[in-house]
Write a protein that holds these residues in place. Structure first.
Motif, PDB file in Angstrom:
ATOM      1  N   GLY A 115       0.798  -1.215   0.000  1.00 43.62           N
ATOM      2  CA  GLY A 115       0.000   0.000   0.000  1.00 43.62           C
ATOM      3  C   GLY A 115       0.832   1.266   0.000  1.00 43.62           C
ATOM      4  O   GLY A 115       0.449   2.263   0.614  1.00 43.62           O
ATOM      5  N   THR A 116       1.973   1.236  -0.697  1.00 37.17           N
ATOM      6  CA  THR A 116       2.900   2.374  -0.713  1.00 37.17           C
ATOM      7  C   THR A 116       2.701   3.211  -1.969  1.00 37.17           C
ATOM      8  O   THR A 116       2.699   2.686  -3.084  1.00 37.17           O
ATOM      9  N   LEU A 117       2.543   4.514  -1.788  1.00 35.64           N
ATOM     10  CA  LEU A 117       2.451   5.448  -2.899  1.00 35.64           C
ATOM     11  C   LEU A 117       3.715   6.291  -2.923  1.00 35.64           C
ATOM     12  O   LEU A 117       4.021   6.998  -1.967  1.00 35.64           O
ATOM     13  N   ALA A 118       4.475   6.188  -4.024  1.00 36.15           N
ATOM     14  CA  ALA A 118       5.700   6.971  -4.194  1.00 36.15           C
ATOM     15  C   ALA A 118       5.408   8.168  -5.078  1.00 36.15           C
ATOM     16  O   ALA A 118       4.900   8.017  -6.190  1.00 36.15           O
ATOM     17  N   CYS A 119       5.708   9.370  -4.600  1.00 33.28           N
ATOM     18  CA  CYS A 119       5.462  10.598  -5.350  1.00 33.28           C
ATOM     19  C   CYS A 119       6.781  11.340  -5.577  1.00 33.28           C
ATOM     20  O   CYS A 119       7.552  11.551  -4.633  1.00 33.28           O
ATOM     21  N   PHE A 120       7.018  11.733  -6.825  1.00 34.03           N
ATOM     22  CA  PHE A 120       8.206  12.516  -7.160  1.00 34.03           C
ATOM     23  C   PHE A 120       7.889  13.994  -6.938  1.00 34.03           C
ATOM     24  O   PHE A 120       6.872  14.502  -7.416  1.00 34.03           O
ATOM     25  N   ILE A 121       8.776  14.686  -6.230  1.00 33.87           N
ATOM     26  CA  ILE A 121       8.551  16.098  -5.919  1.00 33.87           C
ATOM     27  C   ILE A 121       9.682  16.929  -6.504  1.00 33.87           C
ATOM     28  O   ILE A 121      10.832  16.501  -6.580  1.00 33.87           O
ATOM     29  N   ALA A 122       9.338  18.148  -6.937  1.00 37.33           N
ATOM     30  CA  ALA A 122      10.302  19.010  -7.614  1.00 37.33           C
ATOM     31  C   ALA A 122      10.761  20.184  -6.755  1.00 37.33           C
ATOM     32  O   ALA A 122      11.758  20.826  -7.068  1.00 37.33           O
ATOM     33  N   SER A 123      10.043  20.478  -5.673  1.00 34.48           N
ATOM     34  CA  SER A 123      10.415  21.583  -4.795  1.00 34.48           C
ATOM     35  C   SER A 123       9.600  21.472  -3.517  1.00 34.48           C
ATOM     36  O   SER A 123       8.733  20.604  -3.386  1.00 34.48           O
ATOM     37  N   SER A 125       7.283  23.265  -2.746  1.00 36.78           N
ATOM     38  CA  SER A 125       5.879  23.529  -3.071  1.00 36.78           C
ATOM     39  C   SER A 125       5.087  22.241  -3.209  1.00 36.78           C
ATOM     40  O   SER A 125       3.893  22.201  -2.912  1.00 36.78           O
ATOM     41  N   ASP A 126       5.741  21.178  -3.680  1.00 33.84           N
ATOM     42  CA  ASP A 126       5.054  19.891  -3.777  1.00 33.84           C
ATOM     43  C   ASP A 126       4.707  19.362  -2.392  1.00 33.84           C
ATOM     44  O   ASP A 126       3.645  18.768  -2.192  1.00 33.84           O
ATOM     45  N   ILE A 127       5.611  19.549  -1.431  1.00 33.30           N
ATOM     46  CA  ILE A 127       5.320  19.137  -0.048  1.00 33.30           C
ATOM     47  C   ILE A 127       4.120  19.920   0.478  1.00 33.30           C
ATOM     48  O   ILE A 127       3.206  19.353   1.093  1.00 33.30           O
ATOM     49  N   MET A 381       7.686  26.659  -6.409  1.00 32.93           N
ATOM     50  CA  MET A 381       9.112  26.962  -6.425  1.00 32.93           C
ATOM     51  C   MET A 381       9.883  26.194  -7.484  1.00 32.93           C
ATOM     52  O   MET A 381      11.001  26.590  -7.844  1.00 32.93           O
ATOM     53  N   ALA A 382       9.306  25.124  -8.013  1.00 30.61           N
ATOM     54  CA  ALA A 382       9.971  24.423  -9.113  1.00 30.61           C
ATOM     55  C   ALA A 382      10.143  25.356 -10.308  1.00 30.61           C
ATOM     56  O   ALA A 382      11.067  25.174 -11.114  1.00 30.61           O
ATOM     57  N   ALA A 383       9.273  26.367 -10.437  1.00 32.40           N
ATOM     58  CA  ALA A 383       9.387  27.320 -11.539  1.00 32.40           C
ATOM     59  C   ALA A 383      10.718  28.064 -11.472  1.00 32.40           C
ATOM     60  O   ALA A 383      11.363  28.297 -12.506  1.00 32.40           O
ATOM     61  N   TYR A 384      11.131  28.456 -10.281  1.00 34.88           N
ATOM     62  CA  TYR A 384      12.429  29.129 -10.133  1.00 34.88           C
ATOM     63  C   TYR A 384      13.566  28.202 -10.547  1.00 34.88           C
ATOM     64  O   TYR A 384      14.462  28.591 -11.313  1.00 34.88           O
ATOM     65  N   ASN A 385      13.543  26.966 -10.055  1.00 34.27           N
ATOM     66  CA  ASN A 385      14.615  26.020 -10.383  1.00 34.27           C
ATOM     67  C   ASN A 385      14.714  25.779 -11.882  1.00 34.27           C
ATOM     68  O   ASN A 385      15.810  25.726 -12.453  1.00 34.27           O
ATOM     69  N   VAL A 386      13.559  25.643 -12.534  1.00 33.48           N
ATOM     70  CA  VAL A 386      13.527  25.340 -13.968  1.00 33.48           C
ATOM     71  C   VAL A 386      14.061  26.514 -14.785  1.00 33.48           C
ATOM     72  O   VAL A 386      14.923  26.343 -15.659  1.00 33.48           O
ATOM     73  N   GLY A 462       0.655  27.708  -1.387  1.00 31.25           N
ATOM     74  CA  GLY A 462      -0.113  26.517  -1.729  1.00 31.25           C
ATOM     75  C   GLY A 462      -1.586  26.821  -1.706  1.00 31.25           C
ATOM     76  O   GLY A 462      -2.034  27.813  -1.100  1.00 31.25           O
ATOM     77  N   THR A 463      -2.377  25.977  -2.341  1.00 34.13           N
ATOM     78  CA  THR A 463      -3.807  26.258  -2.448  1.00 34.13           C
ATOM     79  C   THR A 463      -4.518  26.176  -1.107  1.00 34.13           C
ATOM     80  O   THR A 463      -5.451  26.938  -0.843  1.00 34.13           O
TER      81      THR A 463
END
Length: 568
Positions: A115-123, A125-127, A381-386, A462-463
């Motif tokens: 039951g593990t969900l792995a999520c890739f995060i870019a900054s 902001s994803d957290i 914040m991923a926008a800044y990194n990109v 965040g929203t």
């Protein structure tokens, strides 16, 4: 300079973020229930009923749409920036797990053993997006679970969809309106009975583990994303570039002409589609004779058709056709889910493009050496990194254009907001800039909405991370456009023409840039109207109108600049 930027700080939200990050420093999993009280305490505008015993359907639907459908089976959520990070923490084969996705949030996720969900995060902001969504989901699931315990015979749910009286009784028992229960049923694809039995069967108790939280890991993930693009399209290092941050469909559809080419097959599908309202809309478009409506409708229909078994074959045909006219797609690999498209202006077929792009003589584009780099807009914040990474490797950059969703305090869904002031909650800077777009650049291509220029935009963390106090400050200060990317992007823009890192807590003048800058937002949420946001539905066909109007404005701007540059 005297500080006149708005103070949008909230003690409740600050406490929430401090609690989240202090707990995530743990080397083991944390229980989401430890966050429930502080989550409710921030009085989020998206989750006003968090503390009530009655369910908050809008908050539940909002989180449902931003998390994968597999969540009822999930026990733990693990967050990491790349396959290397997952492998270092004992998950070496995460990409071999089942890929899953959310309907209203683009994020690479995999569902695996236990039951593990792995999520890739870019900054970060994803957290700040994932954790509030998961917490709201758990709070509302457990409210409905408790209310469903009165039904000892689960077979009752098998007839609730067909019996209006039973449906109303169930809504009353779940302490929500029949309309709210109907919205839940719609989000669940009409499988209300099945989902309620699932909720009744067990309470929700998630665990979360942040595998790596250092800034350097986000930088590594961004570097890996860029290296993949650079390897596929090395010409980006040598030729002039226009950067667009938008989505994966609008720019490609406008330039390739594929949907227009497939009109016959798409209309055949329309006759078999079970949405009579779409057929009515098509008939109305034909009666009006407006090519804007026809083209937008075909783009929307193409997307719907490709989601059906019969239409899946068109995906490969579309990509092959795009390559023939100079459009290459590069998928993100092993890191964040962020597709890029590289468009060679000299190879575009001017005869098949959207009619809204053919108002001037662009034959000179065949002599162009410029490329368009279109990226699927990142989150926060991923926008800044990109942008910082793209600016490091591409030169010259002739223009940067940011297009994306926003909430508005003075418009309706489908409107377009054009800011020239952006306050960023990440850097606490207020950016002043010359937006190269005005209402006149977008309005001729917009069928249903309105265009508002000279607006003030607020880039939020965040929203979920706003409450009534924050919204009141925003409105009193005249900020009517609320989104998540413009501030980080503008921080990177500052570093593209100044010899130092962007400042903090200042009023920053970005006038006099050596390249073109444009920011366009189309409205997807109206937070001042309860329930009138993407938690209540999606932009659907009418959202395509503002999306394509803004995309047309950006492409026409690039064509005009390139024509001017080539003629010297």
């Amino acid at each position: 300079m005297e500080r006149t930027v708005p103070n949008t700080a909230s003690d409740e939200i600050d406490l929430y973020l401090r609690t989240v990050y202090s707990l995530l420093r743990s080397t083991t999993e944390i229980q989401v229930r430890t966050l429930e009280e502080v989550h409710a305490g921030m009085n989020s505008s998206l989750h006003p009923g968090a503390r009530k015993t009655a369910p908050d359907p809008s908050a539940f639907i909002y989180s449902l749409l931003r998390l994968p459908d597999v969540m009822p089976k999930v026990e733990r959520v693990i967050l990491g920036q790349s396959t290397a990070v997952f492998a270092q923490h004992g998950y070496p084969d995460v990409e071999s797990w089942k890929p899953v996705s959310a309907r209203a949030r683009r994020r690479r996720c995999y569902y695996g053993p236990g039951g593990t969900l792995a999520c890739f995060i870019a900054s970060q902001s994803d957290i700040e997006d994932v954790i509030p969504s998961v917490t709201a989901y758990q709070i509302e699931w457990n409210k409905i679970h408790r209310l469903l315990q009165q039904y000892h015979n689960m077979e009752f749910f098998s007839t609730v969809d067909e019996n209006p009286d039973e449906f109303s009784n169930l809504a009353e028992a779940l302490e929500m309106s029949p309309d709210d229960l109907a919205r839940l049923s719609t989000v669940w694809g009409g499988k209300l009975a099945e989902r309620l039995r699932e909720i009744a069967s067990h309470p929700c108790s998630f665990r979360i583990h942040l595998l790596a939280g250092s800034l350097s890991e986000y930088w590594r993930a961004t570097r890996a994303w860029w290296e993949n693009i650079e390897a596929a399209q090395p010409a980006l290092l040598e030729r002039p570039v226009y950067l667009i941050s938008s989505n994966t469909h609008s720019v490609a559809n406008l330039l390739s002409g594929f949907a227009l080419k497939m009109e016959g097959e798409l209309l055949n599908h329309l006759e078999q589609d079970n949405h009579a309202s779409l057929r009515d809309e098509w008939r109305q478009i034909q009666q009006n004779g407006d090519p804007r409506g026809r083209e937008n409708f075909l783009y929307y229909l193409l997307k719907r058709y490709q989601q059906t078994p019969n239409g899946k074959s068109l995906v490969g045909l579309q990509f092959k056709h795009e390559q023939s006219v100079g459009i290459s797609r590069i998928q993100g690999e092993h890191t964040v889910d962020m597709e890029a498209q590289v468009i060679d202006l000299s190879r575009l077929n001017l005869d098949v493009m959207d009619s809204r792009l053919c108002g001037s003589d662009y034959a000179c584009l065949r002599e162009s050496d410029a490329l368009i780099l279109n990226i699927d807009y990142p989150l926060g914040m991923a926008a800044y990194n990109v942008l910082a990474k793209v600016a490091e490797h591409c030169s010259p950059i002739l223009g940067v254009y940011f297009m994306g969703k926003a909430a508005t305090l003075n418009g309706v869904m489908g409107d377009v907001m054009i800011p020239n002031v952006v306050h960023d909650e990440h850097s606490h800077n207020t950016y002043l800039f010359q937006n190269m777009f005005t209402a006149a650049d977008v309005a001729p291509y917009l069928l249903y909405g309105s265009v508002f220029d000279n607006q003030k935009s607020l880039t939020v963390l965040g929203t979920f991370l706003q409450n009534a106090r924050v919204m009141d400050v925003i409105y009193r200060e005249g900020y009517t456009d609320v989104e998540m990317e413009a501030g980080p992007y503008l921080s990177a823009v500052y570093e593209m023409f100044r010899p130092k890192r962007h400042p903090v807590n200042e009023i920053v003048n970005l006038y006099g840039l050596p390249f073109d800058l444009g920011v366009l937002h189309y409205v997807s949420d109206t937070p001042m109207s309860k329930g009138k946001n993407l938690g209540a539905g999606t932009l659907s066909y009418y959202g395509m109108d503002s999306t394509y109007a803004t995309s047309v404005a950006i492409l026409r701007r690039i064509f005009m600049l390139e024509k001017k540059r080539l003629k010297g």
